[in-house]
Design an enzyme around this catalytic site. Structure first.
Site, mmCIF file in Angstrom:
data_model
loop_
_atom_site.group_PDB
_atom_site.id
_atom_site.type_symbol
_atom_site.label_atom_id
_atom_site.label_comp_id
_atom_site.label_asym_id
_atom_site.label_seq_id
_atom_site.Cartn_x
_atom_site.Cartn_y
_atom_site.Cartn_z
ATOM 1 N N GLY A 162 0.646 -1.188 0.088
ATOM 2 C CA GLY A 162 -0.102 -0.018 -0.007
ATOM 3 C C GLY A 162 0.874 1.167 -0.047
ATOM 4 O O GLY A 162 0.299 2.455 0.479
ATOM 5 N N LYS A 236 -6.178 -0.668 -10.348
ATOM 6 C CA LYS A 236 -6.212 -0.837 -11.884
ATOM 7 C C LYS A 236 -7.901 -0.487 -12.135
ATOM 8 O O LYS A 236 -8.678 -0.452 -11.156
ATOM 9 C CB LYS A 236 -6.106 -2.187 -12.172
ATOM 10 C CG LYS A 236 -4.882 -2.908 -11.748
ATOM 11 C CD LYS A 236 -4.828 -4.495 -12.009
ATOM 12 C CE LYS A 236 -3.540 -4.752 -11.481
ATOM 13 N NZ LYS A 236 -3.480 -6.410 -11.158
ATOM 14 N N GLU A 274 3.267 -10.638 -11.608
ATOM 15 C CA GLU A 274 3.207 -9.128 -11.885
ATOM 16 C C GLU A 274 4.479 -8.808 -12.360
ATOM 17 O O GLU A 274 5.450 -8.799 -11.643
ATOM 18 C CB GLU A 274 2.503 -8.578 -11.012
ATOM 19 C CG GLU A 274 1.147 -8.779 -10.782
ATOM 20 C CD GLU A 274 0.310 -7.599 -9.905
ATOM 21 O OE1 GLU A 274 -0.851 -7.516 -10.189
ATOM 22 O OE2 GLU A 274 1.171 -6.949 -9.217
ATOM 23 N N ARG A 290 -3.697 -15.859 -5.894
ATOM 24 C CA ARG A 290 -5.283 -15.881 -5.972
ATOM 25 C C ARG A 290 -5.735 -15.682 -7.404
ATOM 26 O O ARG A 290 -5.071 -15.264 -8.078
ATOM 27 C CB ARG A 290 -5.581 -14.792 -4.906
ATOM 28 C CG ARG A 290 -4.973 -13.531 -5.224
ATOM 29 C CD ARG A 290 -5.784 -12.250 -4.442
ATOM 30 N NE ARG A 290 -5.054 -11.055 -4.607
ATOM 31 C CZ ARG A 290 -5.017 -10.322 -5.474
ATOM 32 N NH1 ARG A 290 -5.806 -10.452 -6.905
ATOM 33 N NH2 ARG A 290 -4.314 -9.255 -5.758
ATOM 34 N N VAL A 293 -9.219 -10.078 -9.878
ATOM 35 C CA VAL A 293 -10.389 -9.084 -10.256
ATOM 36 C C VAL A 293 -10.522 -9.215 -11.880
ATOM 37 O O VAL A 293 -11.489 -9.522 -12.399
ATOM 38 C CB VAL A 293 -10.251 -7.745 -10.074
ATOM 39 C CG1 VAL A 293 -11.502 -6.873 -10.698
ATOM 40 C CG2 VAL A 293 -10.340 -7.455 -8.554
#
Lengths: 455, 146, 455, 146
Positions: A162, A236, A274, A290, A293
């Site tokens: 974050g 995103k 990524e 995981r 989205v």
């Protein structure tokens, strides 16, 4: 797998519910008191309230969720994304209660969750990483690296996330100050003040690779997604597959590296690697352990259901396809319809939806928990719907997406729909291959245009 | 496309239209009433929790003698698990002291006691021994001593 | 093509609107007074009321529709299906006013609209047709054919449609009576009492082939659709592509014949050749010279947009693909969600829709003009929505369709949704390859089960 | 899945709930009012044709002297086409006889006359020479002679 508890809410809870029903597996929903009337509750075969509105007491309430699984007879839990999806301890607790956690092993979650460990494993597997240091013990080490790699450099916390404990340093005289403040911030945020340095790639592209692996050694590399359209907060907003304007050499190298990475981690189930893309080079950033989205864009071009594959892998079965079966078809784009006001720095909104008219027709897929009269509570993620357009090529996918967004009517909260239409009709976006600095630049440009128009 | 929220004279609109309707709504048995005008809309929703629990309370209230109603505290589950009755079992109509343990919710091997809040009489039992319960599920109704 | 007027309503008007917008062409809607608040009016760029509720005075009102095109500057008209779509005179009137009719030539419409002409052309092109006669002049001709082909035989009116002037004859002694009554009925209905005889194929399958042809000689044969799930009124209810349990030899022969047929007719634009399938044999039934309701199942498996191709062809362009570009992928099914009560012989219903929750997620496409609060007027077709499921194979397509139908919530009128779930989970349907007698048999079986349950 | 329409005491419900609301609706400026109860729902919709035409009529009515209002007939287009004024042009406030041709709608080269119904005075002109008009579009308002 007799019954699956879905430890999530919103569209991803419905997505998992759909995959379970497509395989004939009954489902158990969990919900907070704020979500009693939510669609994910209505569509599941059973549902348990697991706590009050705040996530920490409901969707993150491990004892109540495990207890709901045990008393409903669910022998597997799908965590969706967010909440408990990358909580290694939760995966262990599931295992200890004889419940299948639908995801990778706790060890894999833990290893990829620690940035330093993840980077070390990737380096050993031959995956390119941003030039950087181990944990820096003193100012001299930091100076030496920055001098060699060249400014700008980035200070990052090993326990980070974050943006906490992160500092960009553009000149030698800023280094000492930045190092101290990053370390202090990391200590305060994570109880761990250790930091390391990386070469700062200015305005890279965000390129990620979808992988799937089973317990029989089967590995699928499902191409890349370009997620460079990010809000200033790095969240995103629009994703697409394949990534525009990437060379065949880039792709081939990327997929090879991804396969080596999956093997090195001993990874099982769905995951995403990524990377920062910088011209023809790419650098590993992190691995998300995981479903993500933006997984539907990959599903659309490969005609594969990633969530049913997750269920199959968790049942100990082999993946339903081999790499040779898979051929990307056309181009897919996803737009996140968020209850946010782009004009106010994407401030989230909550409210009751008076009108909900969703798009349809050829090439359009909608994943949403919205219905007319449904409530958007202020407690959770502001994403209302994902609209996915698939076309024979990028141009057709974009035309269909713009048409779909123009058909979308949501009244009751402000959404990102009009803003995304502006982006999708912007010549720079249409040209393809923008970097992560594009959207912040677009916002500035847009504000200037509006200011000029107002004069 | 998105709707624009234009500024309107909300206070004036409320005085003219909303108050009489709100009064009518209050006097009615309606659970939802929505009004939609060209420039503004409103909706009244009566907060109800339609569940077996409230139906039972209502049924109990109807059967109660026609005295001034006494307040009923609902004792609810605060964890998800299986309800177990504590012995000796507290029966319907029985007076119970504050903090009396009526049972416990067993969850992951831990006993989470279910206790009476304010002292009173057991007016309703919504749960049986061995029933699975969710968070917030009403377990007992206690007619509070006054 | 600067602007397209869409001479239709409901989902097909929206479908055409989407295709125009995907190509950047502005649209003009026409509507009856009953459809003022319809979605096809809201989504078009301009809209003209062309008459009161009854179709004959609005959607069939040629002068008002042409006039609306002329005064709005629309230089092309798409007729959708139904209404004016197969009206050769309308196509001519468009041409006479300098308006492009988006469809085949008036001559092709006229030739295929006359069953005897159509059959003659097909026979000449080598297309198998049901063994039959020319127009029968007398009883002896009829007797001779029936004796040779074997009973049962079918009497059909050359001007026929909707079952008028049609009689099945199962024995020689019934022939004379049937011939007279069929001819009288045809005379009354069409002003043309001429009839012909055909061999009656008992319980065939309905197999149709989608074709597309441009003005440059380009022809695409886009595989077959199986539309055998028909109501007792012979209206299609569930369609799928590819047709289940068809041999490679059947398909290869079918596609070859379809190509010859297109050439023989000199056909241009989208059309459908309908065949009766009888084991390994097939017989030409008729050609529909328009886009069909069930076109999306073909679009899904071939990843092609048939309506944008119609527009391209009408602009004089070549088709965007060649036959070699096209490869069918997976399996697609369409369910027609009608405002009908299957328990009352599919009696149509009208009303206001109190709740509309449409399905979504992977593999689901929805084409509909419904929205919450919209009105289903009693004047028109009872179809509310088309739900299309696409999967890697037939089983996945069916699973997704059942899941989608279970997610569908429409309150305010009865719909065919629950009935279609029953059909799609019936073992006989699941086995695949049922004939057109299946659904009537299913209805009888279903009624018996219900009667038994009620005892 | 479909809703079942259970039989309820519609008449009783109407007496109890609907009539007062209908009265309130009639007295209000609302265009739509919907009520939704667990077992029944209703909706009042005021039939308006929200168009420039009705706005003009309303504006005209407001400007009119405060006399007892006289009925206004709306002369509407019955074909789609382009409106043309007939000469001599009938002006606002001018008395017109029944069947007087005010203009015509030109469609596909055919002149479709636009005629006054009942005799009266031209109270509103909604259309200009050369305007495209759709089916049912109001062209003139005629304040009818009484």
């Amino acid at each position: 797998m007799k019954k699956v508890l879905i430890a999530n809410r919103g569209e991803i809870a419905l997505r998992v519910n759909r995959a379970c029903h497509d395989l004939g597996i009954p489902t158990v929903a969990v919900f907070s008191e704020a979500d009693r009337d939510s669609l994910h509750v209505k569509r599941a075969d059973e549902a348990f309230c697991v706590g009050p509105a705040p996530s920490a007491r409901s969707y993150l309430n491990i004892p109540n969720i495990i207890s709901a699984a045990l008393i409903s007879g669910a022998d597997a839990i799908h965590p969706g994304y967010g909440f408990l999806a990358e909580n290694a301890r939760f995966a262990e607790i599931c295992r200890d209660h004889g419940i299948t956690f639908i995801g990778p092993s706790p060890d894999a979650i833990r290893a990829m969750g620690d940035k330093a460990t993840a980077k070390r494993i990737m380096v050993e597997a031959g995956v390119p990483v941003t030039p950087g240091t181990d944990i820096v013990e003193n100012l001299e080490q930091a100076r030496a690296f920055a001098a060699e790699a060249g400014y700008p450099v980035l200070i990052k916390a090993t326990a980070g996330g974050g943006g906490k404990g992160m500092r960009a340093v553009h000149a030698p005289e800023e280094l000492e100050q930045a190092l101290n403040s990053a370390s202090n911030e990391a200590q305060a945020a994570f109880g761990d003040g250790r930091v390391y340095l990386e070469k700062l790639i200015s305005n890279p592209r965000h390129i990620e690779v979808q992988v799937l692996a089973d317990t029989h050694g089967g590995i699928l590399i499902l191409g890349e997604r370009d997620c460079s359209i990010q809000k200033p907060s790095h969240q995103k907003l629009i994703e697409e597959a394949p990534g525009p304007r990437l060379s065949a050499a880039f792709r081939s190298s990327l997929y090879g590296v991804a396969r080596e990475a999956v093997k090195a981690v001993g990874y099982v189930n769905a995951g995403t690697l990524e990377f920062l893309g910088d011209g023809e080079r790419f650098y590993f950033m992190e691995m998300n352990t995981r479903i993500q989205v933006e997984h539907p864009v990959t599903e659309e071009i490969f005609s594969i259901d990633l969530v049913t594959e997750q269920l199959r892998v968790a049942r100990g079965e082999a993946l339903s396809r081999t790499q040779d079966d898979l051929h990307a078809q056309g181009h897919a784009i996803e737009v996140r319809v968020n209850a946010e006001d782009p004009a106010s720095n994407f401030a989230p909104a909550a409210g009751t939806l008076e009108t909900v008219q969703l798009p349809g027709g050829p090439g359009i897929r909608v994943d949403t928990h919205l219905y007319e009269g449904s409530v958007v509570p202020p407690y959770y993620d502001s994403m209302l719907a994902k609209i996915v357009a698939h076309g024979a090529d990028r141009q057709e996918a974009i035309s269909r997406m713009v048409r779909a967004l123009r058909e979308t009517v949501i009244e009751g909260v402000r959404t990102t729909v009009p803003f995304c239409i502006d982006v999708l009709t912007d010549p720079e976006y249409l040209a393809g291959g923008v970097d992560i600095g594009y959207l912040p630049r677009f916002l500035v440009r847009d504000a200037r245009v509006e200011a000029a128009a107002a004069r | 496309m998105q709707s624009e929220n234009d500024e309107i004279d909300v206070q004036g609109e409320i005085e003219r239209l909303v108050r009489p309707l709100l009064q009518a709504f209050d006097d009615s048995d309606l659970t939802r009433l929505s009004v939609d005008e060209e420039e503004f809309g409103l909706e009244f929703v009566r907060r109800l929790r339609p569940s077996r629990a409230t139906e039972h309370v209502a049924a109990a209230a109807e059967q109660a003698p026609a005295l001034a109603p006494r307040p009923v505290d609902v004792v609810a589950a605060d964890v998800v698990g299986v309800f177990r009755v504590s012995r000796p079992q507290a029966a319907l109509g029985q007076p119970v002291a504050a903090a009396r343990e009526l049972g416990y919710v067993e969850a992951l091997g831990i006993r989470n006691p279910v206790r009476v809040g304010r002292a009173g009489t057991i007016a309703e039992v919504f749960v049986g021994d061995g029933d699975p319960v969710e968070y917030g599920q009403p377990l007992f109704g206690i007619e509070v001593d006054v």
